[in-house]
Write a protein that holds these residues in place. Structure first.
Motif, PDB file in Angstrom:
ATOM      1  N   ILE A  25       0.910  -1.134   0.117  1.00 44.32           N
ATOM      2  CA  ILE A  25      -0.141  -0.022  -0.005  1.00 44.32           C
ATOM      3  C   ILE A  25       0.998   1.292   0.149  1.00 44.32           C
ATOM      4  O   ILE A  25       1.937   1.216   0.815  1.00 44.32           O
ATOM      5  N   GLU A  26       0.602   2.049  -1.052  1.00 48.58           N
ATOM      6  CA  GLU A  26       1.472   3.300  -0.960  1.00 48.58           C
ATOM      7  C   GLU A  26       0.870   4.300   0.156  1.00 48.58           C
ATOM      8  O   GLU A  26      -0.204   4.366   0.512  1.00 48.58           O
ATOM      9  N   ARG A  27       1.825   5.089   0.961  1.00 51.90           N
ATOM     10  CA  ARG A  27       1.437   5.823   1.820  1.00 51.90           C
ATOM     11  C   ARG A  27       0.508   6.887   1.512  1.00 51.90           C
ATOM     12  O   ARG A  27       0.867   7.559   0.264  1.00 51.90           O
ATOM     13  N   HIS A  28      -0.423   7.347   2.532  1.00 53.22           N
ATOM     14  CA  HIS A  28      -1.181   8.567   2.167  1.00 53.22           C
ATOM     15  C   HIS A  28      -0.711   9.811   2.487  1.00 53.22           C
ATOM     16  O   HIS A  28      -1.195  10.897   1.994  1.00 53.22           O
ATOM     17  N   GLU A  29       0.303   9.654   3.391  1.00 56.34           N
ATOM     18  CA  GLU A  29       0.728  10.847   4.072  1.00 56.34           C
ATOM     19  C   GLU A  29       2.057  11.458   3.625  1.00 56.34           C
ATOM     20  O   GLU A  29       2.939  10.736   2.992  1.00 56.34           O
ATOM     21  N   PRO A  30       2.471  12.721   3.917  1.00 58.18           N
ATOM     22  CA  PRO A  30       3.921  12.980   3.550  1.00 58.18           C
ATOM     23  C   PRO A  30       4.792  12.668   4.511  1.00 58.18           C
ATOM     24  O   PRO A  30       4.316  12.230   5.777  1.00 58.18           O
ATOM     25  N   THR A  31       5.980  12.739   4.220  1.00 61.88           N
ATOM     26  CA  THR A  31       6.993  12.453   5.536  1.00 61.88           C
ATOM     27  C   THR A  31       7.550  13.692   6.181  1.00 61.88           C
ATOM     28  O   THR A  31       7.713  13.498   7.458  1.00 61.88           O
ATOM     29  N   VAL A  32       7.526  14.688   5.639  1.00 63.86           N
ATOM     30  CA  VAL A  32       7.914  15.973   6.112  1.00 63.86           C
ATOM     31  C   VAL A  32       6.637  16.855   5.889  1.00 63.86           C
ATOM     32  O   VAL A  32       6.336  16.834   4.995  1.00 63.86           O
ATOM     33  N   TRP A  33       5.771  17.089   6.982  1.00 67.07           N
ATOM     34  CA  TRP A  33       4.658  17.752   6.857  1.00 67.07           C
ATOM     35  C   TRP A  33       5.024  19.010   6.827  1.00 67.07           C
ATOM     36  O   TRP A  33       5.698  19.983   7.564  1.00 67.07           O
ATOM     37  N   PRO A  34       3.999  19.761   6.155  1.00 71.32           N
ATOM     38  CA  PRO A  34       3.834  21.445   6.264  1.00 71.32           C
ATOM     39  C   PRO A  34       3.154  21.904   7.776  1.00 71.32           C
ATOM     40  O   PRO A  34       2.549  21.126   8.247  1.00 71.32           O
ATOM     41  N   GLY A  35       3.578  23.132   8.002  1.00 67.35           N
ATOM     42  CA  GLY A  35       2.745  23.496   9.136  1.00 67.35           C
ATOM     43  C   GLY A  35       3.718  24.498  10.290  1.00 67.35           C
ATOM     44  O   GLY A  35       3.331  25.304  10.926  1.00 67.35           O
ATOM     45  N   VAL A  36       5.036  23.846  10.169  1.00 68.80           N
ATOM     46  CA  VAL A  36       5.927  24.562  11.149  1.00 68.80           C
ATOM     47  C   VAL A  36       7.229  25.018   9.974  1.00 68.80           C
ATOM     48  O   VAL A  36       7.944  24.165   9.637  1.00 68.80           O
ATOM     49  N   ALA A  37       7.259  26.217   9.892  1.00 70.01           N
ATOM     50  CA  ALA A  37       8.119  26.718   8.877  1.00 70.01           C
ATOM     51  C   ALA A  37       9.785  26.677   9.298  1.00 70.01           C
ATOM     52  O   ALA A  37      10.607  26.555   8.409  1.00 70.01           O
ATOM     53  N   LYS A  38       9.982  27.046  10.593  1.00 70.22           N
ATOM     54  CA  LYS A  38      11.167  27.241  11.056  1.00 70.22           C
ATOM     55  C   LYS A  38      11.582  26.325  11.919  1.00 70.22           C
ATOM     56  O   LYS A  38      10.791  25.782  12.936  1.00 70.22           O
ATOM     57  N   GLY A  39      12.829  25.866  12.264  1.00 70.45           N
ATOM     58  CA  GLY A  39      13.334  25.016  13.123  1.00 70.45           C
ATOM     59  C   GLY A  39      14.808  24.671  13.026  1.00 70.45           C
ATOM     60  O   GLY A  39      15.400  25.287  11.968  1.00 70.45           O
ATOM     61  N   PRO A  40      15.416  23.870  13.848  1.00 71.31           N
ATOM     62  CA  PRO A  40      16.676  23.573  13.697  1.00 71.31           C
ATOM     63  C   PRO A  40      17.272  22.719  12.183  1.00 71.31           C
ATOM     64  O   PRO A  40      18.337  22.789  12.187  1.00 71.31           O
ATOM     65  N   ALA A  41      16.284  21.908  11.883  1.00 72.04           N
ATOM     66  CA  ALA A  41      16.478  21.184  10.746  1.00 72.04           C
ATOM     67  C   ALA A  41      16.797  21.918   9.374  1.00 72.04           C
ATOM     68  O   ALA A  41      16.081  22.834   9.133  1.00 72.04           O
ATOM     69  N   SER A  42      17.919  21.706   8.798  1.00 72.04           N
ATOM     70  CA  SER A  42      18.297  22.546   7.612  1.00 72.04           C
ATOM     71  C   SER A  42      17.272  22.040   6.432  1.00 72.04           C
ATOM     72  O   SER A  42      16.811  20.922   6.416  1.00 72.04           O
ATOM     73  N   ALA A  43      17.132  22.860   5.321  1.00 70.93           N
ATOM     74  CA  ALA A  43      16.495  22.313   4.079  1.00 70.93           C
ATOM     75  C   ALA A  43      17.271  21.048   3.579  1.00 70.93           C
ATOM     76  O   ALA A  43      16.248  20.228   3.196  1.00 70.93           O
ATOM     77  N   ALA A  44      18.298  20.937   3.656  1.00 70.78           N
ATOM     78  CA  ALA A  44      19.088  19.758   3.052  1.00 70.78           C
ATOM     79  C   ALA A  44      18.602  18.602   3.863  1.00 70.78           C
ATOM     80  O   ALA A  44      18.296  17.520   3.340  1.00 70.78           O
ATOM     81  N   GLU A  45      18.527  18.557   5.257  1.00 67.86           N
ATOM     82  CA  GLU A  45      18.139  17.665   6.054  1.00 67.86           C
ATOM     83  C   GLU A  45      16.795  17.290   5.758  1.00 67.86           C
ATOM     84  O   GLU A  45      16.495  15.815   5.859  1.00 67.86           O
ATOM     85  N   LEU A  46      15.916  18.178   5.785  1.00 65.99           N
ATOM     86  CA  LEU A  46      14.470  17.790   5.651  1.00 65.99           C
ATOM     87  C   LEU A  46      14.213  17.065   4.115  1.00 65.99           C
ATOM     88  O   LEU A  46      13.450  16.253   4.069  1.00 65.99           O
ATOM     89  N   THR A  47      15.108  17.580   2.961  1.00 64.30           N
ATOM     90  CA  THR A  47      14.896  16.911   1.745  1.00 64.30           C
ATOM     91  C   THR A  47      15.530  15.537   1.888  1.00 64.30           C
ATOM     92  O   THR A  47      14.920  14.428   1.251  1.00 64.30           O
ATOM     93  N   ARG A  48      16.471  15.038   2.770  1.00 55.11           N
ATOM     94  CA  ARG A  48      17.018  14.108   2.796  1.00 55.11           C
ATOM     95  C   ARG A  48      15.911  12.964   3.743  1.00 55.11           C
ATOM     96  O   ARG A  48      15.618  11.784   3.316  1.00 55.11           O
TER      97      ARG A  48
END
Length: 302
Positions: A25-48
């Motif tokens: 079954i293909e998952r229905h949800e994202p892995t990185v969710w929208p809703g919190v724009a700022k945080g300690p994770a970099s854009a590259a980390e979230l992409t990975r």
């Protein structure tokens, strides 16, 4: 038979009989969710994280923090009251401690750590919402005798036995010892988190009592594992003590036995979105205890 509310749709049926089939079954949800724009994770980390289902954070804990945590954990496992508690799990063939659940309740240090911005804000950033602790524990894999865990998706168990509706949880594993390529380090299949693999067989009553020592129900078939490995390959979490692995609840992962002299210990915390609160189990007749699947959905605050 399950206790799940009929109004809650089961998007990920599992623990099925062989005659029912077990199509992926293909998952229905994202892995990185929208809703919190700022945080300690970099854009590259979230992409990975979105691509692979996990990312590694180096130097989450300092050398002094690792040392202090190890001292506290040693005192924890030597405490006869804690050792006798149901939340302490020992190795199947010995009396050595394998895990202590509710670590953030036993340890003030871990309780503070899960609320620190460097940890909590990253969890909120990945899940796009406030979060609570679904489960926490400290894990010990002794040298020479440490037993591994077979390939599995945590979400499959949390969905089937705990009633977690969707894939909106993320796990954090913090190495308190070096994670070497040969001392039972965690293996993961990058990208396999996008696929849910149903498992065969009904859930026995009180399954948690044996599954926390050695999981036999809720594990994929060998041909499923082989095909996932063919498609995605196998990676491994390695790094010096203080390193951390963030991985998606549906990551396909496992670990081999540790026959080296080098023990492996880690702090393990599962953050679940408050928007993904547990319902009744989807494929079990009764709930597991709160120390395995918390039902206090109060958001964590720094």
């Amino acid at each position: 038979m399950t206790l799940v509310d009929a109004r809650i749709q089961d998007h990920y049926p599992t623990r099925v009989e062989p005659a029912q089939g077990r199509g992926w079954i293909e998952r229905h949800e994202p892995t990185v969710w929208p809703g919190v724009a700022k945080g300690p994770a970099s854009a590259a980390e979230l992409t990975r994280h979105a691509r692979d289902g996990f990312h590694i954070q180096r130097d989450l804990l300092t050398t002094s923090e690792v040392s202090a945590a190890l001292n506290e954990l040693r005192a924890m496992v030597e405490d006869p009251v804690i050792r006798a508690d149901e939340r302490t799990i020992t190795e199947p063939a010995s009396d050595e401690v394998r895990s202590v659940f509710d670590a953030h309740l036993f340890s003030d240090r871990i309780a503070r750590l899960v609320k620190e911005p460097r940890v909590l804000d990253r969890a909120r950033q990945i899940l796009g919402s406030d979060v609570y602790v679904h489960q926490s524990r400290v894990n010990f894999m002794p040298g020479f005798r440490g037993n591994g865990f077979y390939w599995h998706s945590d979400f499959e168990t949390w969905h089937a036995e705990d009633g977690m509706p969707g894939m909106a949880a993320v796990s954090l594993s913090i190495g308190l010892t070096d994670n070497l390529p040969y001392n039972g380090g965690l293996m993961l299949m990058p990208g396999a988190h996008r696929t849910f693999v149903p498992c065969l067989g009904r859930t026995p009553d009180d399954n948690y009592r044996s599954s926390l020592k050695a999981q036999k129900v809720g594990v994929p078939q060998e041909d499923d594992i082989a095909e996932l490995a063919r498609r995605h390959g196998i990676g491994q979490f390695t790094g010096p003590s203080g390193s951390a692995l963030w991985f998606d609840c549906n990551s396909m992962h496992g670990s081999g036995n540790n026959i080296t002299p080098y023990p492996r210990s880690n702090i393990f915390v599962v953050f679940n979105s408050v928007d993904n609160a547990l319902v009744e189990p989807f494929s079990a007749r009764e709930r597991r205890p709160d120390f395995v699947a918390a039902r206090d959905f109060t958001p964590l605050k720094t």
